[in-house]
Design a protein around this motif. Structure first.
Motif, PDB file in Angstrom:
ATOM      1  N   PRO A 265      48.216  11.617  43.881  1.00  0.00           N
ATOM      2  CA  PRO A 265      49.293  12.060  44.767  1.00  0.00           C
ATOM      3  C   PRO A 265      50.024  10.885  45.415  1.00  0.00           C
ATOM      4  O   PRO A 265      49.405   9.985  45.987  1.00  0.00           O
ATOM      5  CB  PRO A 265      48.558  12.907  45.816  1.00  0.00           C
ATOM      6  CG  PRO A 265      47.358  13.415  45.090  1.00  0.00           C
ATOM      7  CD  PRO A 265      46.949  12.326  44.147  1.00  0.00           C
ATOM      8  N   GLY A 266      51.350  10.867  45.233  1.00  0.00           N
ATOM      9  CA  GLY A 266      52.167   9.800  45.815  1.00  0.00           C
ATOM     10  C   GLY A 266      52.399   8.620  44.905  1.00  0.00           C
ATOM     11  O   GLY A 266      53.119   7.687  45.275  1.00  0.00           O
ATOM     12  N   VAL A 267      51.789   8.640  43.699  1.00  0.00           N
ATOM     13  CA  VAL A 267      52.006   7.542  42.740  1.00  0.00           C
ATOM     14  C   VAL A 267      52.413   8.139  41.393  1.00  0.00           C
ATOM     15  O   VAL A 267      51.658   8.888  40.779  1.00  0.00           O
ATOM     16  CB  VAL A 267      50.731   6.681  42.539  1.00  0.00           C
ATOM     17  CG1 VAL A 267      50.999   5.566  41.532  1.00  0.00           C
ATOM     18  CG2 VAL A 267      50.266   6.090  43.866  1.00  0.00           C
ATOM     19  N   VAL A 268      53.631   7.814  40.955  1.00  0.00           N
ATOM     20  CA  VAL A 268      54.143   8.344  39.686  1.00  0.00           C
ATOM     21  C   VAL A 268      54.321   7.205  38.698  1.00  0.00           C
ATOM     22  O   VAL A 268      54.828   6.137  39.055  1.00  0.00           O
ATOM     23  CB  VAL A 268      55.494   9.072  39.898  1.00  0.00           C
ATOM     24  CG1 VAL A 268      56.125   9.450  38.566  1.00  0.00           C
ATOM     25  CG2 VAL A 268      55.293  10.324  40.745  1.00  0.00           C
ATOM     26  N   GLU A 269      53.899   7.432  37.469  1.00  0.00           N
ATOM     27  CA  GLU A 269      54.050   6.432  36.414  1.00  0.00           C
ATOM     28  C   GLU A 269      55.070   6.942  35.407  1.00  0.00           C
ATOM     29  O   GLU A 269      54.977   8.070  34.944  1.00  0.00           O
ATOM     30  CB  GLU A 269      52.697   6.207  35.722  1.00  0.00           C
ATOM     31  CG  GLU A 269      52.709   5.044  34.748  1.00  0.00           C
ATOM     32  CD  GLU A 269      51.307   4.746  34.224  1.00  0.00           C
ATOM     33  OE1 GLU A 269      50.844   3.613  34.432  1.00  0.00           O
ATOM     34  OE2 GLU A 269      50.692   5.638  33.624  1.00  0.00           O
ATOM     35  N   SER A 270      56.063   6.107  35.094  1.00  0.00           N
ATOM     36  CA  SER A 270      57.098   6.465  34.119  1.00  0.00           C
ATOM     37  C   SER A 270      57.088   5.417  33.017  1.00  0.00           C
ATOM     38  O   SER A 270      57.181   4.223  33.298  1.00  0.00           O
ATOM     39  CB  SER A 270      58.462   6.500  34.817  1.00  0.00           C
ATOM     40  OG  SER A 270      59.463   6.825  33.892  1.00  0.00           O
ATOM     41  N   LEU A 271      56.963   5.865  31.771  1.00  0.00           N
ATOM     42  CA  LEU A 271      56.829   4.919  30.660  1.00  0.00           C
ATOM     43  C   LEU A 271      58.169   4.688  29.960  1.00  0.00           C
ATOM     44  O   LEU A 271      58.902   5.631  29.680  1.00  0.00           O
ATOM     45  CB  LEU A 271      55.809   5.451  29.637  1.00  0.00           C
ATOM     46  CG  LEU A 271      54.387   5.704  30.161  1.00  0.00           C
ATOM     47  CD1 LEU A 271      53.510   6.239  29.048  1.00  0.00           C
ATOM     48  CD2 LEU A 271      53.790   4.432  30.732  1.00  0.00           C
ATOM     49  N   LYS A 272      58.451   3.422  29.688  1.00  0.00           N
ATOM     50  CA  LYS A 272      59.639   3.059  28.908  1.00  0.00           C
ATOM     51  C   LYS A 272      59.142   2.685  27.506  1.00  0.00           C
ATOM     52  O   LYS A 272      58.336   1.777  27.358  1.00  0.00           O
ATOM     53  CB  LYS A 272      60.337   1.871  29.566  1.00  0.00           C
ATOM     54  CG  LYS A 272      61.412   1.226  28.700  1.00  0.00           C
ATOM     55  CD  LYS A 272      62.105   0.115  29.459  1.00  0.00           C
ATOM     56  CE  LYS A 272      63.084  -0.617  28.576  1.00  0.00           C
ATOM     57  NZ  LYS A 272      63.964  -1.501  29.323  1.00  0.00           N
TER      58      LYS A 272
END
Length: 339
Positions: free
Chosen positions: A135-142
């Motif tokens: 919760p509160g940490v989002v990972e977005s992959l390129k």
């Protein structure tokens, strides 16, 4: 010489879309009818709030191989994915092409702008691979792959070669994203060696934006990863006359979807829709690109010439171009100028 059957009317899938979409696609329908263009439309209702694009629409595009569409509204935030992106992935429309150029008679801050932005359309930040780690940490992959990078670079150089363009510029951020954008650059360099007649240059994306707004005439063809391409194309469109006049298309090995070139404002504002004052020029020029893609170049030339004459005269212009005309008034003027 045309071959027998070249003039056979072609079916084209039409998606009016949201906001100003139905207004501007109707403008294209009227102009095509007036010029007796050898095509007919198969119309489907698709809206941005749908969960996915209906199967019959995908089938129609796969059958016809060509589609013309208005903008589909993409909800901001939430868990809803963009149908515009879904369509590109589903049909593997790997190249987005936006042509940003000065139109005669339309005053802009910079002259002699003629930029083609070719953007990788299927991966990068638009891969949609996001998750909440805690919760509160989002990972977005390129995601950047050698295959897709080489494919888009080859398309850019091939386009430059066939359209007598002199320079291809790769836009990147390899000074920070050394592996991802480094792979993109490496692929561009390898492809560039096969086209010795075309000058190849590289530019970091932040410097690119600064150069675009200060001296845009230095650029010719630009090849970019997904996210940078969106930013660069919209910036270039704003410099060359606004999003309402820039044509574009998304092209793959088998299919092509033509739409307004710059995505900013492609569904417009509610007030514009109510007053019926949307600018149809971008989609009219995109439909000229579509006619050329369908190998009807004489019809494409007639349409482009008529649109440029209307803008050059300056009597019929929508609000974004400094006038007060309605969509229909612009359409009538274009039809009147068809040779």
């Amino acid at each position: 010489m045309p071959r027998p059957g070249d003039g056979t009317p072609r079916a084209v899938t039409l998606i009016p879309g949201d906001g100003i979409g139905p207004l501007v696609t109707n403008a294209v329908e009227q102009v095509m009818q007036a010029m007796h263009a050898p095509l007919y439309f198969e119309k489907y209702e698709v809206h941005g709030d749908m969960n996915r694009i209906p199967a019959e629409v995908i089938e129609s595009i796969k059958k016809n191989k060509v589609c013309l569409k208005g903008g589909l509204r993409t909800p901001v935030g939430g868990g809803v994915s963009s149908l515009n992106v879904s369509l590109r992935k589903e049909l593997d429309l790997y190249a987005s092409l936006v042509n940003c150029f000065n139109l005669p008679g339309l005053p802009t801050r910079h002259e002699n702008v003629d930029i083609v932005v070719i953007r990788e359309n299927t991966e990068g930040e638009y891969a949609g691979l996001e998750h909440e780690v805690v919760p509160g940490v989002v990972e977005s992959l390129k995601v950047i792959t050698k295959f897709c990078s080489e494919r888009i670079a080859k398309y850019a150089f091939e386009y430059a070669y066939l359209n007598n363009r002199k320079t291809v510029t790769a836009v990147h951020k390899a000074n920070i994203m050394k592996l991802a954008d480094g792979l993109f650059l490496e692929s561009c360099r390898e492809v560039a060696k096969k086209y010795p007649s075309i000058k190849y240059t590289e530019i970091i994306v932040d410097n690119c934006c600064m150069q675009l707004v200060s001296k845009p005439e230095q650029f010719d063809v630009m090849v970019t990863p997904n996210l940078y391409g969106n930013l660069v194309a919209n910036t270039a469109a704003g410099i060359a006359g606004g999003t309402g006049v820039m044509p574009g298309g998304n092209v793959g090995a088998d299919y092509a979807v033509f739409e307004q070139g710059a995505s900013a404002g492609n569904v417009g504002k509610e007030k514009m829709v109510e007053r019926k004052k949307a600018n149809p020029v971008a989609l009219l020029l995109s439909s000229a690109m579509m006619l050329r893609h369908l190998q009807f170049p004489s019809f494409a030339d007639r349409l482009e010439t008529a649109v440029k004459r209307v803008i050059s005269e300056g009597k019929c212009r929508t609000k974004d171009l400094g006038g007060d005309s309605t969509t229909q008034e612009v359409v009538d003027a274009v039809i009147a100028h068809l040779d």
